[in-house]
Design an enzyme around this catalytic site. Structure first.
Site: not given
Length: 545
Positions: A168-169, A171-173, A324
């Site tokens: 995502a804008s 962070a990442q998972v 969101d």
């Protein structure tokens, strides 16, 4: 000659913006205590500033030159405006991807403001921003782990997939497994976010303010103000973790009747910091993936009803709202108990809420007025709509426009007494009508956005997200959705009255009002059944023919 003059003024503006921001950035760098961060800022900020300035100048020139001399309302001007909207939206999209970070967040935000910004911007941003977010390298992920937990991911987890499952804008998972065997999702903040967020916010603010000076009708300074307030909270994952727990607590305490149907992943606090968030891994279908939802044995209409109930409870009763709720942040799975509904083979859905970074609290007065406004909208009560719109800041002159933005219906439909007056079928004629209104009233929309409190602007954004989710599930809105909103908003208004008035006479009048409400809701349900029966008969006739 005119074109040359315009271009010179825009080029001058670009240079001025770059110089001013460059000076501010240099001052910030000079006072930095972290040499590594200062070096990053020295190299990144000027490049971003130059891109911002050139893009802003290019867009400003394009609008000014392309619409020059074209009569207001003419076919030529409408066509030219559509083309310049499209070109400018693509330029803005490319800028967001080049700069990354906060710019991606801004692009996503614009993509969710349906009919509040030109439709061309919404479509361009929506098609690209949710699916093409940049990824941090594995080395950068390891850097975050070492700073936050002192070890590389392989030392902290027995398994850690270096390839992210989502980005995502901010962070990442990554998927991992803890030493006690539990599968977890690890959210890792992009390394550049902390380094450049403040500078990026300053440059975005300057560009929006500059565009407003050139085009007074373009007033989205509220969006920059909102990002200034919300971004630091979104960048602190411990705030997000606390929000998720508070959200579930509110459902258990204030909405126990649907508490089991709403879930958020459990947080592993010992493996979480402000830049790392370790959560229970949830396997579910994205809320807009109708095919996968059906494969689970769940009806999309049941998911739509659950989403409407959950967010109506948050807005009208909890006053603590997940702001969101786009498709990437909502998962659907079967209720863990595996219970079936009354219909054989039909499973009950559970809604899983992800990404709890952006929440807004509505104070009692705002929440009560917002609930009373939606009650008025559902029951076509013009007096209540006006009264509560004015209380929320729309004013005596723009309350009808406010109602139209909330419902995506023109005023004559908002106050229509028909049970399905707010239903949007998702047809081309519906969409073109709404786009026409948005274009026609753009200056008034900008003025309305300037007046409304930021918390209500976030409710508009939430509303747009939920509308997009319902549209994906049902190909339009449904009367049942508005029956749910009408019921929960009315219950919230009655509960507020009971808290404020405790005399026997007042309680009796509230009970009478509650009985009348049930009668009105029953009438809407009967209308819904008749509509469904009419559709079924029409299908039978078509099949028979």
């Amino acid at each position: 000659m005119v074109a040359r003059s315009l271009w010179r003024s825009r080029a001058g503006l670009a240079l001025a913006v770059t110089a001013a921001c460059g000076g501010a950035a240099a001052a910030g760098i000079a006072t930095s205590d972290d040499p590594a961060t200062a070096l990053k800022l020295c190299t990144a900020v000027p490049v971003r500033l130059f891109r911002d300035s050139v893009t802003a100048a290019s867009i400003a020139f394009d609008y000014q030159y392309s619409l020059l001399g074209l009569p207001e309302g003419s076919e030529e001007r409408l066509k030219a405006k559509h083309e310049v909207h499209l070109r400018s939206a693509r330029k803005l999209r490319d800028l967001c991807f080049e700069n990354g970070g906060i710019y991606i967040k801004l692009g996503q935000h614009i993509g969710q403001l349906e009919y509040l910004v030109p439709q061309e911007y919404v479509l361009v941003m929506r098609q690209s921003m949710l699916n093409r977010c940049p990824e941090s390298s594995y080395d950068q992920v390891c850097e975050v782990f070492r700073k936050e937990l002192g070890e590389a991911p392989e030392k902290i987890f027995t398994e850690f997939d270096p390839v992210p499952i989502a980005s995502a804008s901010l962070a990442q998972v990554h998927v991992a497994r803890t030493h006690d065997g539990r599968k977890v999702a690890v959210k890792v903040q992009h390394t550049h976010m902390t380094d450049t967020a403040a500078a990026d916010h300053a440059t975005v603010s300057l560009i929006v303010n500059t565009l407003h000076k050139i085009f007074p009708n373009f007033d989205y300074r509220w969006l920059v103000d909102e990002m200034r307030e919300s971004l630091p909270k979104e960048l602190d994952f411990l705030v997000e973790a606390k929000n998720s727990e508070k959200c579930l607590y509110n459902f258990r305490k204030l909405s126990p009747h649907i508490a089991d149907a709403v879930y958020a992943p459990e947080v592993h606090w010992n493996l979480s910091t402000s830049k790392l968030l370790t959560m229970e891994y949830i396997d579910g279908a994205p809320v807009n993936d109708v095919k996968s939802i059906r494969k689970l044995g769940i009806q999309p209409s049941d998911v739509s009803k659950l989403v409407s109930k959950a967010f109506a409870e948050m807005m009208f009763k909890h006053g603590f709202v997940h702001c969101d709720p786009h498709a990437a942040n909502l998962l659907v799975r079967c209720m863990p108990s595996g219970r079936l509904s009354l219909f054989v083979g039909k499973r009950k859905p559970q809604l899983v809420l992800l990404d709890h970074g952006l929440y807004k609290e509505l104070d009692f007065a705002t929440r009560n007025s917002y609930a009373a406004l939606w009650k008025g909208l559902v029951f076509a009560d013009a007096k209540a709509i006006k009264e509560n719109s004015v209380k929320l800041g729309a004013g005596e002159d723009l309350y009808a426009l406010f109602a139209g933005i909330l419902t995506m219906r023109p005023w004559n439909r908002v106050i229509d007494s028909a049970a399905d007056h707010l239903v949007i079928q998702g047809s081309e004629s519906d969409c073109s009508e709404l786009q026409m209104y948005a274009s026609q009233y753009f200056p008034q929309i900008s003025e309305l956005l300037r007046r409304l409190p930021r918390v209500i602007l976030l409710m508009l954004k939430t509303n747009d997200c939920l509308r997009a989710v319902n549209n994906a599930l049902l190909q339009g809105s449904s009367l049942e959705t508005f029956v749910i909103i009408g019921k929960i908003s009315s219950e919230a208004v009655l509960e507020a009255k009971m808290m404020q008035r405790r005399s026997l006479l007042c309680l009796l009048s509230i009970w009478v009002e509650e009985a009348l409400l049930e009668a009105r809701l029953l009438g809407m349900k009967v209308a819904l059944w008749l509509l469904q029966l009419r559709k079924a008969l029409s299908l039978l006739r078509l099949n028979h023919a």
